[in-house]
Design a protein around this motif. Sequence first.
Motif, PDB file in Angstrom:
ATOM      1  N   ALA A   1       0.840  -1.144  -0.040  1.00  0.00           N
ATOM      2  CA  ALA A   1      -0.073   0.149   0.099  1.00  0.00           C
ATOM      3  C   ALA A   1       0.973   1.201   0.013  1.00  0.00           C
ATOM      4  O   ALA A   1       0.579   2.309  -0.743  1.00  0.00           O
ATOM      5  N   ILE A   2       1.849   1.265   0.775  1.00  0.00           N
ATOM      6  CA  ILE A   2       2.825   2.512   0.850  1.00  0.00           C
ATOM      7  C   ILE A   2       3.403   2.740  -0.638  1.00  0.00           C
ATOM      8  O   ILE A   2       3.665   3.592  -1.039  1.00  0.00           O
ATOM      9  N   THR A   3       3.847   1.540  -1.093  1.00  0.00           N
ATOM     10  CA  THR A   3       4.549   1.542  -2.666  1.00  0.00           C
ATOM     11  C   THR A   3       3.607   1.910  -3.383  1.00  0.00           C
ATOM     12  O   THR A   3       3.930   2.901  -4.403  1.00  0.00           O
ATOM     13  N   ASP A   4       2.206   1.696  -3.427  1.00  0.00           N
ATOM     14  CA  ASP A   4       1.432   2.136  -4.445  1.00  0.00           C
ATOM     15  C   ASP A   4       1.046   3.592  -4.250  1.00  0.00           C
ATOM     16  O   ASP A   4       0.833   4.481  -5.234  1.00  0.00           O
ATOM     17  N   LEU A   5       1.113   4.087  -3.081  1.00  0.00           N
ATOM     18  CA  LEU A   5       0.834   5.426  -2.664  1.00  0.00           C
ATOM     19  C   LEU A   5       1.815   6.298  -3.061  1.00  0.00           C
ATOM     20  O   LEU A   5       1.510   7.360  -3.732  1.00  0.00           O
ATOM     21  N   VAL A   6       3.096   5.967  -2.887  1.00  0.00           N
ATOM     22  CA  VAL A   6       4.136   6.859  -3.142  1.00  0.00           C
ATOM     23  C   VAL A   6       4.490   6.762  -4.773  1.00  0.00           C
ATOM     24  O   VAL A   6       4.640   8.017  -5.427  1.00  0.00           O
ATOM     25  N   GLU A   7       4.051   5.958  -5.443  1.00  0.00           N
ATOM     26  CA  GLU A   7       4.132   5.914  -6.984  1.00  0.00           C
ATOM     27  C   GLU A   7       2.962   6.667  -7.346  1.00  0.00           C
ATOM     28  O   GLU A   7       3.148   7.601  -8.316  1.00  0.00           O
ATOM     29  N   GLN A   8       1.689   6.746  -6.930  1.00  0.00           N
ATOM     30  CA  GLN A   8       0.777   7.812  -7.054  1.00  0.00           C
ATOM     31  C   GLN A   8       1.280   9.260  -6.833  1.00  0.00           C
ATOM     32  O   GLN A   8       1.090  10.010  -7.700  1.00  0.00           O
ATOM     33  N   ILE A   9       1.929   9.536  -5.744  1.00  0.00           N
ATOM     34  CA  ILE A   9       2.404  10.815  -5.325  1.00  0.00           C
ATOM     35  C   ILE A   9       3.414  11.260  -6.552  1.00  0.00           C
ATOM     36  O   ILE A   9       3.419  12.365  -7.166  1.00  0.00           O
ATOM     37  N   LYS A  10       4.263  10.246  -7.005  1.00  0.00           N
ATOM     38  CA  LYS A  10       5.160  10.773  -7.938  1.00  0.00           C
ATOM     39  C   LYS A  10       4.794  10.916  -9.366  1.00  0.00           C
ATOM     40  O   LYS A  10       5.039  11.585  -9.914  1.00  0.00           O
ATOM     41  N   SER A  11       3.665   9.952  -9.494  1.00  0.00           N
ATOM     42  CA  SER A  11       2.765  10.338 -10.734  1.00  0.00           C
ATOM     43  C   SER A  11       2.025  11.745 -10.774  1.00  0.00           C
ATOM     44  O   SER A  11       2.186  12.331 -11.783  1.00  0.00           O
ATOM     45  N   ASP A  12       1.631  12.008  -9.532  1.00  0.00           N
ATOM     46  CA  ASP A  12       0.894  13.397  -9.656  1.00  0.00           C
ATOM     47  C   ASP A  12       1.717  14.734  -9.758  1.00  0.00           C
ATOM     48  O   ASP A  12       1.403  15.466 -10.174  1.00  0.00           O
ATOM     49  N   TYR A  13       2.946  14.482  -8.736  1.00  0.00           N
ATOM     50  CA  TYR A  13       3.826  15.677  -8.606  1.00  0.00           C
ATOM     51  C   TYR A  13       5.124  15.394  -9.199  1.00  0.00           C
ATOM     52  O   TYR A  13       5.841  16.359  -9.196  1.00  0.00           O
ATOM     53  N   GLY A  14       5.644  14.311  -9.418  1.00  0.00           N
ATOM     54  CA  GLY A  14       6.974  14.141  -9.600  1.00  0.00           C
ATOM     55  C   GLY A  14       8.032  14.374  -8.678  1.00  0.00           C
ATOM     56  O   GLY A  14       9.208  14.125  -8.970  1.00  0.00           O
ATOM     57  N   ARG A  15       7.684  14.630  -7.347  1.00  0.00           N
ATOM     58  CA  ARG A  15       8.821  14.782  -6.386  1.00  0.00           C
ATOM     59  C   ARG A  15       8.098  14.805  -4.994  1.00  0.00           C
ATOM     60  O   ARG A  15       6.937  14.877  -4.735  1.00  0.00           O
ATOM     61  N   VAL A  16       8.911  14.412  -4.071  1.00  0.00           N
ATOM     62  CA  VAL A  16       8.507  14.721  -2.582  1.00  0.00           C
ATOM     63  C   VAL A  16       9.424  15.404  -1.999  1.00  0.00           C
ATOM     64  O   VAL A  16      10.700  15.102  -2.142  1.00  0.00           O
ATOM     65  N   ASP A  17       9.328  16.442  -1.065  1.00  0.00           N
ATOM     66  CA  ASP A  17      10.402  17.474  -0.740  1.00  0.00           C
ATOM     67  C   ASP A  17      10.744  17.091   0.699  1.00  0.00           C
ATOM     68  O   ASP A  17      11.722  17.182   1.257  1.00  0.00           O
ATOM     69  N   VAL A  18       9.688  16.731   1.548  1.00  0.00           N
ATOM     70  CA  VAL A  18       9.538  16.706   2.906  1.00  0.00           C
ATOM     71  C   VAL A  18       9.131  15.496   3.131  1.00  0.00           C
ATOM     72  O   VAL A  18       7.746  15.056   3.015  1.00  0.00           O
ATOM     73  N   LEU A  19       9.457  14.612   4.272  1.00  0.00           N
ATOM     74  CA  LEU A  19       9.064  13.392   4.724  1.00  0.00           C
ATOM     75  C   LEU A  19       8.945  13.456   6.482  1.00  0.00           C
ATOM     76  O   LEU A  19      10.095  13.628   6.764  1.00  0.00           O
TER      77      LEU A  19
END
Length: 244
Positions: A64-82
């Motif tokens: 589920a975490i893998t799928d979520l992060v792939e969706q975030i990457k698809s939507d915005y192409g980046r993650v700046d803060v975790l």
Amino acid sequence: MFNSKICVVTGAAQGIGRTVVERFANNGATMVYALDMNGDVLNEAFMNQSNVKPIVVDICDRPAITDLVEQIKSDYGRVDVLVNNAGITRDALIENMTEQDWDLVVDVNLKGVFNVTQAIAPIMVAQDYGSIITMSSVVGTDGNIGQSNYAATKGGVIAMTKTWAKEFARKGAQVRANCVAPGFVETPMTADLPEKVLDMMKDKTPLSRMATPEDIANGVEFLASDKSSFITGQVLKIDGGLVL
């Protein structure tokens, strides 16, 4: 401060996590993904925040975490803060601690942090930028009676964080990893404690009060921002002087 930033916060429904999400959202983040298992509380908390996306997910569920992060990457192409904030307690003296309570705390507080970070860190390394803040505790640095499981996980995330600080930047990427270690904090987790216990906590703290979620969010905000761009691998204690 967080203009155009994409942020992910776990354990986001209440307490410290909710305050951190609000801080990012109110300071210009493009989107804050607010992760928690408590869907009702989560959705109610952020129903009027257009740049917060509540996600009901178990951080122990790797697919589920893998799928979520792939969706975030698809939507915005980046993650700046975790911000790895999700955590639980199941306290008992070691002779009374069950294997189930040991495993549950380790799974959520340690493996869950690993799961989310493992999924997101490669995006940060590829984009050459990112800040990872993981919630530890003074219990993780100094121990506490009846919290063998919790102390082990909170000490463990410090060790992982120091490893990540070296690992993620080894090829020059500006990816930082730090911990925040709170002392006693006024959260829903402590709200039901007897008054005499709360008074004892305050008496043990030189500044004679418990931290508010805002106190902790101040430290998280600093470590997430570019104001801390040359700080990595560190543990910021926010404990009112509890552990000196």
